[in-house]
Enzyme design. Structure first.
Site, PDB file in Angstrom:
ATOM      1  N   GLY A 177       2.464   6.287  -1.439  1.00  0.00           N
ATOM      2  CA  GLY A 177       3.089   5.181  -1.566  1.00  0.00           C
ATOM      3  C   GLY A 177       4.683   5.242  -1.513  1.00  0.00           C
ATOM      4  N   GLN A 201       7.069   4.297  -3.254  1.00  0.00           N
ATOM      5  CA  GLN A 201       7.597   4.963  -4.577  1.00  0.00           C
ATOM      6  C   GLN A 201       6.794   6.273  -4.926  1.00  0.00           C
ATOM      7  OE1 GLN A 201      10.713   5.028  -5.986  1.00  0.00           O
ATOM      8  NE2 GLN A 201      11.728   3.420  -4.951  1.00  0.00           N
ATOM      9  N   SER A 202       6.379   6.853  -4.123  1.00  0.00           N
ATOM     10  CA  SER A 202       5.422   8.127  -4.675  1.00  0.00           C
ATOM     11  C   SER A 202       6.327   9.139  -5.361  1.00  0.00           C
ATOM     12  CB  SER A 202       4.964   8.711  -3.342  1.00  0.00           C
ATOM     13  OG  SER A 202       4.253   9.908  -3.495  1.00  0.00           O
ATOM     14  N   ASN A 203       5.774   9.405  -6.588  1.00  0.00           N
ATOM     15  CA  ASN A 203       6.328  10.447  -7.491  1.00  0.00           C
ATOM     16  C   ASN A 203       5.827  11.852  -6.746  1.00  0.00           C
ATOM     17  OD1 ASN A 203       7.159   8.944  -9.573  1.00  0.00           O
ATOM     18  ND2 ASN A 203       5.140   8.243 -10.080  1.00  0.00           N
ATOM     19  N   CYS A 213       5.395  12.590  -3.571  1.00  0.00           N
ATOM     20  CA  CYS A 213       6.372  12.815  -2.247  1.00  0.00           C
ATOM     21  C   CYS A 213       7.530  13.471  -2.763  1.00  0.00           C
ATOM     22  CB  CYS A 213       6.268  11.790  -1.423  1.00  0.00           C
ATOM     23  SG  CYS A 213       4.730  11.292  -0.540  1.00  0.00           S
TER      24      CYS A 213
END
Ligand SMILES: *Cc1c(COP(=O)(O)O)cnc(C)c1O
Length: 338
Positions: free
Chosen positions: A74, A76-78, A80
């Protein structure tokens, strides 16, 4: 016992041996002992649950001679963000495929997105409908890397495959050591579930390291999708772990406790009561949750307890899986509650 597990090679990334801390005022307010496994403290910028998975995934990438890692999440992917930073530490390039409402007008460069960019990740924005083809899109990215003479390594959403889940088999072994000196009482390990890898590792791990035999259960609070989806996904990862490494335990569908009913307005969408739970925990015990995963899951715990004080036994071990950078993009929603 932990040392008996056939751990694959890993590179050190996580500040593991994270503390298991009491939350005394939260425990008093909820009427049940609550301990917090501080996996938000696996690092600073490189922190949260994904770091434990990336230790194994990036070791495999390096062993395969990869020079570029590709993953997705997503906006705000943690996961990634952790991948981009871990890749930089390992001397690898990174490409992240991020889901957003309008790829032509991507969200501001803040929170995890800022860190992705700072770490040098190439960002490809995709729409929600295209998310269904995320694996094909990551293959397109891999083909582009190959065409440029590079060697790609693709990590699935959340780092949630059998290799990544070794990180949470290792965490289950840590938890067995953490809990060993405490008085025995009916205990449930609870955490947020978003792509299933953490759950797979902790559920199979609890069985392998003897936690289950000591009366410790494991329950995942899903923050997206539903129970049936996660029973399938977690079951598939556990089956692969057991088969590929010939582990002396297996997990069946009936062993998978997914606490559904707390997704609320949807993935990464908050309700005021979830944000109030984040505020209350912070004010009571000084621990900061995030809105997308840990805050939603902990609000699920609070809601379950309001209905049934005994739902999780006499002691809850809440695994804080990180996510703090997702708090800042939610500032405007939180502000009225402060
Ligand atoms: C990814 C994530 C989770 C969910 O873990 P999965 O292994 O994907 O189910 C929970 N909390 C945070 C903060 C995360 O970033």
């Amino acid at each position: 016992m932990a040392t008996d597990l056939p751990y694959p090679r890993r590179i050190p990334l996580a500040r593991a041996g994270t503390p298991l801390e009491p939350l005394p005022r939260t425990s008093a307010a909820l009427g049940v002992e609550v301990l917090c496994k501080r996996d938000d403290l696996t690092g600073s910028e490189l922190s949260g649950n994904k770091v434990r998975k990336l230790e194994f995934l990036l070791a495999e990438a390096l062993d395969q001679g990869a020079d570029t890692v590709i993953t997705c999440g997503g906006e705000q992917s943690n996961h990634c963000r952790a991948t981009a930073l871990a890749a930089a530490r390992a001397g690898l390039a990174s490409r992240v495929v991020l889901r957003t409402d309008d790829p032509a007008a991507p969200p501001p460069t803040t929170g995890n997105i800022l860190l992705d960019r700072l770490a040098g990740a190439t960002v490809r924005w995709i729409s929600r409908p295209d998310w269904a083809r995320r694996n094909a899109i990551m293959e397109e990215e891999a083909a582009a890397v190959r065409a440029a003479g590079g060697r790609p390594y693709v990590i699935p959403e959340g780092g949630s495959n059998a290799m990544g889940s070794w990180g949470y088999l290792a965490c289950a072994a840590e938890l067995a050591d953490d809990l060993a000196p405490l008085p025995a009482r009916p205990t449930t390990i609870v955490f947020a579930c978003g792509s299933g890898g953490t759950a797979a590792g902790l559920m199979l791990g609890a069985r392998l390291v003897g936690l289950e035999a000591r009366g410790v259960r494991v329950a995942a609070v899903n923050v997206c999708d539903d129970r049936a989806y996660f029973v399938r996904v977690i079951g598939r990862i556990c089956d692969e772990l057991t088969a590929r490494w010939s582990l002396p335990a297996a997990i069946g569908p009936d062993d998978i406790d997914v606490v559904d009913g707390h997704v609320g307005r949807g993935y990464a969408k908050s309700r005021p009561e979830e944000l109030a739970t984040i505020r209350d925990l912070c004010r009571r015990d000084g621990v900061v949750l995030d809105p997308v995963y840990t805050g939603k899951a902990f609000h699920g715990v609070v809601s379950e307890l309001a209905r049934d004080r005994g739902r999780f036994g006499e002691r809850i071990v809440f695994v804080h899986t990180g996510g703090i950078f997702g708090l800042f993009p939610a500032a405007a929603e939180l502000e009225p509650l402060l």
